[in-house]
Design an enzyme around this catalytic site. Structure first.
Site, PDB file in Angstrom:
ATOM      1  N   LYS A 173       6.952   3.042 -18.850  1.00 61.21           N
ATOM      2  CA  LYS A 173       6.900   3.964 -17.700  1.00 61.21           C
ATOM      3  C   LYS A 173       7.210   3.223 -16.398  1.00 61.21           C
ATOM      4  O   LYS A 173       7.977   3.712 -15.566  1.00 61.21           O
ATOM      5  CB  LYS A 173       5.505   4.599 -17.610  1.00 61.21           C
ATOM      6  CG  LYS A 173       5.260   5.344 -16.315  1.00 61.21           C
ATOM      7  CD  LYS A 173       3.855   5.852 -16.202  1.00 61.21           C
ATOM      8  CE  LYS A 173       2.825   4.878 -15.706  1.00 61.21           C
ATOM      9  NZ  LYS A 173       2.745   4.696 -14.250  1.00 61.21           N
ATOM     10  N   ASN A 174       6.596   2.052 -16.228  1.00 58.78           N
ATOM     11  CA  ASN A 174       6.740   1.372 -14.936  1.00 58.78           C
ATOM     12  C   ASN A 174       8.100   0.716 -14.753  1.00 58.78           C
ATOM     13  O   ASN A 174       8.433   0.276 -13.651  1.00 58.78           O
ATOM     14  CB  ASN A 174       5.612   0.346 -14.736  1.00 58.78           C
ATOM     15  CG  ASN A 174       4.289   1.048 -14.461  1.00 58.78           C
ATOM     16  OD1 ASN A 174       4.247   2.256 -14.206  1.00 58.78           O
ATOM     17  ND2 ASN A 174       3.202   0.292 -14.514  1.00 58.78           N
ATOM     18  N   CYS A 194      -2.501   6.697  -8.832  1.00 57.49           N
ATOM     19  CA  CYS A 194      -3.817   6.601  -9.457  1.00 57.49           C
ATOM     20  C   CYS A 194      -4.915   6.327  -8.449  1.00 57.49           C
ATOM     21  O   CYS A 194      -4.714   5.664  -7.439  1.00 57.49           O
ATOM     22  CB  CYS A 194      -3.789   5.498 -10.515  1.00 57.49           C
ATOM     23  SG  CYS A 194      -3.646   6.143 -12.159  1.00 57.49           S
ATOM     24  N   ARG A 199      -4.221   1.471  -1.733  1.00 57.20           N
ATOM     25  CA  ARG A 199      -2.952   0.922  -2.231  1.00 57.20           C
ATOM     26  C   ARG A 199      -1.922   0.964  -1.111  1.00 57.20           C
ATOM     27  O   ARG A 199      -1.098   1.868  -1.034  1.00 57.20           O
ATOM     28  CB  ARG A 199      -2.487   1.693  -3.466  1.00 57.20           C
ATOM     29  CG  ARG A 199      -3.451   1.491  -4.616  1.00 57.20           C
ATOM     30  CD  ARG A 199      -3.035   2.247  -5.842  1.00 57.20           C
ATOM     31  NE  ARG A 199      -1.917   1.640  -6.533  1.00 57.20           N
ATOM     32  CZ  ARG A 199      -1.533   1.993  -7.756  1.00 57.20           C
ATOM     33  NH1 ARG A 199      -2.184   2.911  -8.412  1.00 57.20           N
ATOM     34  NH2 ARG A 199      -0.488   1.411  -8.323  1.00 57.20           N
ATOM     35  N   PRO A 200      -1.975  -0.043  -0.222  1.00 55.56           N
ATOM     36  CA  PRO A 200      -1.064  -0.030   0.921  1.00 55.56           C
ATOM     37  C   PRO A 200       0.386  -0.265   0.508  1.00 55.56           C
ATOM     38  O   PRO A 200       0.651  -0.736  -0.594  1.00 55.56           O
ATOM     39  CB  PRO A 200      -1.569  -1.198   1.786  1.00 55.56           C
ATOM     40  CG  PRO A 200      -2.286  -2.098   0.842  1.00 55.56           C
ATOM     41  CD  PRO A 200      -2.814  -1.243  -0.268  1.00 55.56           C
ATOM     42  N   ILE A 201       1.319   0.088   1.404  1.00 57.15           N
ATOM     43  CA  ILE A 201       2.727  -0.203   1.123  1.00 57.15           C
ATOM     44  C   ILE A 201       3.328  -1.045   2.258  1.00 57.15           C
ATOM     45  O   ILE A 201       4.529  -1.012   2.492  1.00 57.15           O
ATOM     46  CB  ILE A 201       3.563   1.074   0.865  1.00 57.15           C
ATOM     47  CG1 ILE A 201       3.432   2.076   2.009  1.00 57.15           C
ATOM     48  CG2 ILE A 201       3.195   1.737  -0.447  1.00 57.15           C
ATOM     49  CD1 ILE A 201       4.501   3.167   1.942  1.00 57.15           C
ATOM     50  N   ASP A 202       2.444  -1.808   2.918  1.00 51.80           N
ATOM     51  CA  ASP A 202       2.916  -2.603   4.056  1.00 51.80           C
ATOM     52  C   ASP A 202       3.990  -3.625   3.656  1.00 51.80           C
ATOM     53  O   ASP A 202       4.887  -3.928   4.453  1.00 51.80           O
ATOM     54  CB  ASP A 202       1.736  -3.309   4.739  1.00 51.80           C
ATOM     55  CG  ASP A 202       0.955  -4.186   3.772  1.00 51.80           C
ATOM     56  OD1 ASP A 202       0.489  -3.659   2.733  1.00 51.80           O
ATOM     57  OD2 ASP A 202       0.830  -5.399   4.031  1.00 51.80           O
ATOM     58  N   GLN A 203       3.925  -4.146   2.434  1.00 53.64           N
ATOM     59  CA  GLN A 203       4.923  -5.156   2.033  1.00 53.64           C
ATOM     60  C   GLN A 203       6.295  -4.521   1.788  1.00 53.64           C
ATOM     61  O   GLN A 203       7.321  -5.139   2.040  1.00 53.64           O
ATOM     62  CB  GLN A 203       4.467  -5.918   0.781  1.00 53.64           C
ATOM     63  CG  GLN A 203       3.188  -6.697   0.974  1.00 53.64           C
ATOM     64  CD  GLN A 203       3.274  -7.671   2.141  1.00 53.64           C
ATOM     65  OE1 GLN A 203       4.143  -8.527   2.202  1.00 53.64           O
ATOM     66  NE2 GLN A 203       2.360  -7.523   3.089  1.00 53.64           N
ATOM     67  N   ILE A 242      -6.776  -7.550  -8.623  1.00 52.40           N
ATOM     68  CA  ILE A 242      -5.589  -6.882  -8.056  1.00 52.40           C
ATOM     69  C   ILE A 242      -5.979  -5.640  -7.236  1.00 52.40           C
ATOM     70  O   ILE A 242      -5.530  -5.483  -6.103  1.00 52.40           O
ATOM     71  CB  ILE A 242      -4.595  -6.459  -9.173  1.00 52.40           C
ATOM     72  CG1 ILE A 242      -4.286  -7.634 -10.115  1.00 52.40           C
ATOM     73  CG2 ILE A 242      -3.314  -5.876  -8.567  1.00 52.40           C
ATOM     74  CD1 ILE A 242      -3.452  -8.741  -9.550  1.00 52.40           C
ATOM     75  N   ARG A 286      -0.043  11.068 -17.944  1.00 51.23           N
ATOM     76  CA  ARG A 286       0.899  10.519 -16.955  1.00 51.23           C
ATOM     77  C   ARG A 286       1.650   9.318 -17.525  1.00 51.23           C
ATOM     78  O   ARG A 286       2.760   9.026 -17.083  1.00 51.23           O
ATOM     79  CB  ARG A 286       0.139  10.037 -15.714  1.00 51.23           C
ATOM     80  CG  ARG A 286      -0.459  11.153 -14.907  1.00 51.23           C
ATOM     81  CD  ARG A 286      -1.185  10.611 -13.717  1.00 51.23           C
ATOM     82  NE  ARG A 286      -0.288   9.698 -12.993  1.00 51.23           N
ATOM     83  CZ  ARG A 286      -0.574   9.130 -11.857  1.00 51.23           C
ATOM     84  NH1 ARG A 286      -1.721   9.355 -11.274  1.00 51.23           N
ATOM     85  NH2 ARG A 286       0.278   8.320 -11.276  1.00 51.23           N
TER      86      ARG A 286
HETATM   87  C1  UD1 Z   1       2.407  -1.369 -10.131  1.00 50.29           C
HETATM   88  C2  UD1 Z   1       2.174  -0.470 -11.310  1.00 50.29           C
HETATM   89  C3  UD1 Z   1       0.705  -0.420 -11.674  1.00 50.29           C
HETATM   90  C4  UD1 Z   1       0.141  -1.816 -11.848  1.00 50.29           C
HETATM   91  C5  UD1 Z   1       0.468  -2.689 -10.641  1.00 50.29           C
HETATM   92  C6  UD1 Z   1       0.077  -4.144 -10.832  1.00 50.29           C
HETATM   93  C7  UD1 Z   1       3.933   1.161 -11.051  1.00 50.29           C
HETATM   94  C8  UD1 Z   1       4.306   2.558 -10.701  1.00 50.29           C
HETATM   95  N1  UD1 Z   1       2.630   0.854 -10.972  1.00 50.29           N
HETATM   96  O1  UD1 Z   1       1.724  -0.753  -9.037  1.00 50.29           O
HETATM   97  O2  UD1 Z   1       0.570   0.300 -12.898  1.00 50.29           O
HETATM   98  O3  UD1 Z   1      -1.269  -1.727 -11.946  1.00 50.29           O
HETATM   99  O4  UD1 Z   1       1.890  -2.668 -10.393  1.00 50.29           O
HETATM  100  O5  UD1 Z   1       0.670  -4.675 -11.956  1.00 50.29           O
HETATM  101  O6  UD1 Z   1       4.747   0.353 -11.440  1.00 50.29           O
HETATM  102  N2  UD1 Z   1      -0.213  -4.428  -2.054  1.00 50.29           N
HETATM  103  C9  UD1 Z   1      -0.273  -4.566  -0.690  1.00 50.29           C
HETATM  104  N3  UD1 Z   1       0.766  -4.121   0.058  1.00 50.29           N
HETATM  105  C10 UD1 Z   1       1.866  -3.547  -0.491  1.00 50.29           C
HETATM  106  C11 UD1 Z   1       1.928  -3.410  -1.890  1.00 50.29           C
HETATM  107  C12 UD1 Z   1       0.880  -3.864  -2.648  1.00 50.29           C
HETATM  108  O7  UD1 Z   1      -1.258  -5.097  -0.164  1.00 50.29           O
HETATM  109  O8  UD1 Z   1       2.770  -3.165   0.247  1.00 50.29           O
HETATM  110  C13 UD1 Z   1      -1.316  -4.912  -2.887  1.00 50.29           C
HETATM  111  C14 UD1 Z   1      -1.979  -3.793  -3.683  1.00 50.29           C
HETATM  112  O9  UD1 Z   1      -2.965  -3.133  -2.920  1.00 50.29           O
HETATM  113  C15 UD1 Z   1      -2.541  -4.552  -4.838  1.00 50.29           C
HETATM  114  C16 UD1 Z   1      -1.509  -5.650  -5.078  1.00 50.29           C
HETATM  115  O10 UD1 Z   1      -0.772  -5.757  -3.879  1.00 50.29           O
HETATM  116  O11 UD1 Z   1      -3.761  -5.146  -4.471  1.00 50.29           O
HETATM  117  C17 UD1 Z   1      -0.546  -5.387  -6.226  1.00 50.29           C
HETATM  118  O12 UD1 Z   1       0.054  -4.106  -6.041  1.00 50.29           O
HETATM  119  P1  UD1 Z   1       1.502  -3.755  -6.609  1.00 50.29           P
HETATM  120  O13 UD1 Z   1       1.956  -4.846  -7.516  1.00 50.29           O
HETATM  121  O14 UD1 Z   1       2.377  -3.376  -5.471  1.00 50.29           O
HETATM  122  O15 UD1 Z   1       1.193  -2.492  -7.451  1.00 50.29           O
HETATM  123  P2  UD1 Z   1       2.048  -1.206  -7.551  1.00 50.29           P
HETATM  124  O16 UD1 Z   1       3.500  -1.521  -7.454  1.00 50.29           O
HETATM  125  O17 UD1 Z   1       1.474  -0.162  -6.673  1.00 50.29           O
END
Ligand code: UD1
Length: 432
Positions: free
Chosen positions: A22-23, A117, A122-126, A327, A397
């Site tokens: 899925k991912n 989920c 779950r920020p997207i700042d990166q 994580i 899902r």
């Molecule tokens: C993806 C997977 C999820 C898996 C996770 C970790 C998908 C759709 N989901 O989620 O199933 O549990 O990888 O293997 O593929 N973070 C930030 N800023 C950001 C992005 C992430 O601080 O902009 C933090 C998150 O809060 C978290 C960590 O980085 O603590 C890892 O997150 P990330 O690897 O981005 O997870 P997802 O891509 O959301």
């Protein structure tokens, strides 16, 4: 609403095939619209998150043809409407991949903010940092994330946290930027590599995916491609742990054993027998498992998406185990449900102290999220007596035909509906 009625106690025995990841499928289906030519994507899992991303790309004009249940032809030449406001997209975290795909192709993306989920902040700042480094203006307006650029220019980006989503999203947009982008501290998950391989099959020039430095030389345009998605390591892991929890003997086919190493080594450590061949892994357990300590980490460490499943089996092991979630915050919400089944688990911050009990007892339990839902099903399969597992919509899902696959291994599991009188009569009949 549908729920699973499970009578625990049957060891799982037999063979099961694993669906596409899925991912990996989520970003690959988003990336498929980055070319005006047709792409054919095979081994797409039939799960609701995938139906949501397909609905989103259809809503903006992509032509999606279902060749068979797992194969889709996608053509992005007719995309007419950039804002992605499709209702389905609000429900899935992976919708953020449409930002990278659309920004790369049209230099403009506007996508409803993702939810996904319920496992904490779950920020997207990166992701935003990466898009800005490529020259985009990124802002949040009316619940949408909007990214625009006159042109995208390659850049040197150091991710402050290892993020799967940010790594893939930046990789997609940078594939169509001018010049070279370097992502440092990149995520190394197999689905990052799979998405890079797909983009490369469309003419992108990505090197280093699977290491922590990825180099992307931007190209003018991408072309059509035929591509097959890798097997789902988390689905495979879930069946491996279900075999271990029920003292079963399950051979899991269509896997890449290398992706499962952190799981096989933990299972061996706690007393399971593992046999691995080119595309299969067999997990056998015939006695009570041993305790251990686990910390979730980015790949190749132990995956956070397997944390509930291992906590469930350690809850039945001999001795005390410590599970540390590094994580995501709030990823122990399912522990209250396990405690209702007799587990002895204490959560302190991001750590669970798990004192093994000889067995769980069936109970009515509710899934708080996708992977926790899978963990609770494993607990119900191992428990004495009946369990009702509610809110299985989360499980659907990410797991294709989960009840059917478990049933083929000997599990006593039925899908019932609490709004259907016939279902509820059946439920009463089962437990009486
Ligand atoms: C993806 C997977 C999820 C898996 C996770 C970790 C998908 C759709 N989901 O989620 O199933 O549990 O990888 O293997 O593929 N973070 C930030 N800023 C950001 C992005 C992430 O601080 O902009 C933090 C998150 O809060 C978290 C960590 O980085 O603590 C890892 O997150 P990330 O690897 O981005 O997870 P997802 O891509 O959301």
């Amino acid at each position: 609403m549908e729920f699973y009625s499970i009578k625990g106690g049957n060891p799982l025995v037999g063979e099961v095939g694993i669906s596409g990841a899925k991912n990996a499928a989520l970003p690959i289906l988003a990336a498929a619209i980055m070319t005006n030519e047709t792409t054919v994507i095979e081994n797409v899992p039939d799960v609701s998150d995938i139906r949501a991303i397909l609905s989103a790309i259809r809503s903006i004009g992509a032509i999606v043809t279902e060749t068979d249940r797992h194969t889709f032809k996608i053509n992005g030449s007719q995309i007419h409407d950039i804002p992605v406001v499709d209702e389905a997209v609000k429900k899935i975290r992976g919708s953020y991949y449409l930002i990278g795909a659309l920004l790369g192709k049209y230099h403009h993306a506007s996508v409803t903010l993702p939810k996904g989920c319920n496992i904490g902040l779950r920020p997207i700042d990166q992701h935003v940092k990466g898009f800005r480094a490529l020259g985009a203006d990124v802002r949040i307006e009316h619940g949408m994330i909007v990214a625009e650029a006159d042109e995208l220019v390659g850049s040197h980006i150091y991710l402050d946290v290892v993020s799967v989503g940010a790594t893939i999203n930046i990789m997609m947009a940078a594939s169509l930027a001018h010049g070279m982008t370097i992502i440092e501290n990149a995520a190394k998950e197999p689905h990052v590599v799979d998405c890079a391989n797909f983009l490369n099959s469309m003419g992108a020039r990505i090197r280093g995916a699977g290491t922590d430095v990825i180099r992307i030389r931007g190209v003018e345009s991408l072309h059509g491609s035929d591509y097959s998605i890798i097997p789902d390591m988390i689905e495979a892991g879930t069946f491996m742990f279900a075999s271990a929890a029920t003292r079963g003997d399950v051979t899991i086919h269509n896997v890449i054993p290398k992706h499962l190493e952190s799981l096989t080594s933990k299972l061996e450590e706690i007393g399971c027998q593992i046999e691995t061949s080119d595309e299969a892994v067999r997990v056998t357990a015939n006695k009570r498992l041993l305790n251990t300590h686990v910390k979730t980490l980015p790949y190749p460490g132990f995956p956070t998406d397997m944390q509930p499943q291992i906590t469930v089996i350690l809850g039945l092991a001999n001795g005390t185990s410590i599970v540390t979630e590094s994580i995501f915050e709030s990823r122990f919400k399912y522990v209250d449900e396990l405690v209702r089944m007799g587990a002895q688990i204490k959560v302190e911050g991001n750590t669970a102290i798990v004192t093994g009990v000889p067995s769980y007892t069936g109970a009515s339990i509710t899934c708080p999220d996708l992977r926790a839902g899978a963990g609770l099903v494993i607990a119900a399969l191992a428990a004495e007596g009946y369990s009702d597992v509610h809110d299985v919509i989360y499980i659907e899902r990410g797991y294709e035909d989960f009840p059917e696959k478990l049933r083929s291994l000997g599990a006593d599991i039925e899908v019932l509906d609490d709004e259907d009188p016939e279902s509820m009569r059946r439920r009463m009949h089962l437990v009486s």
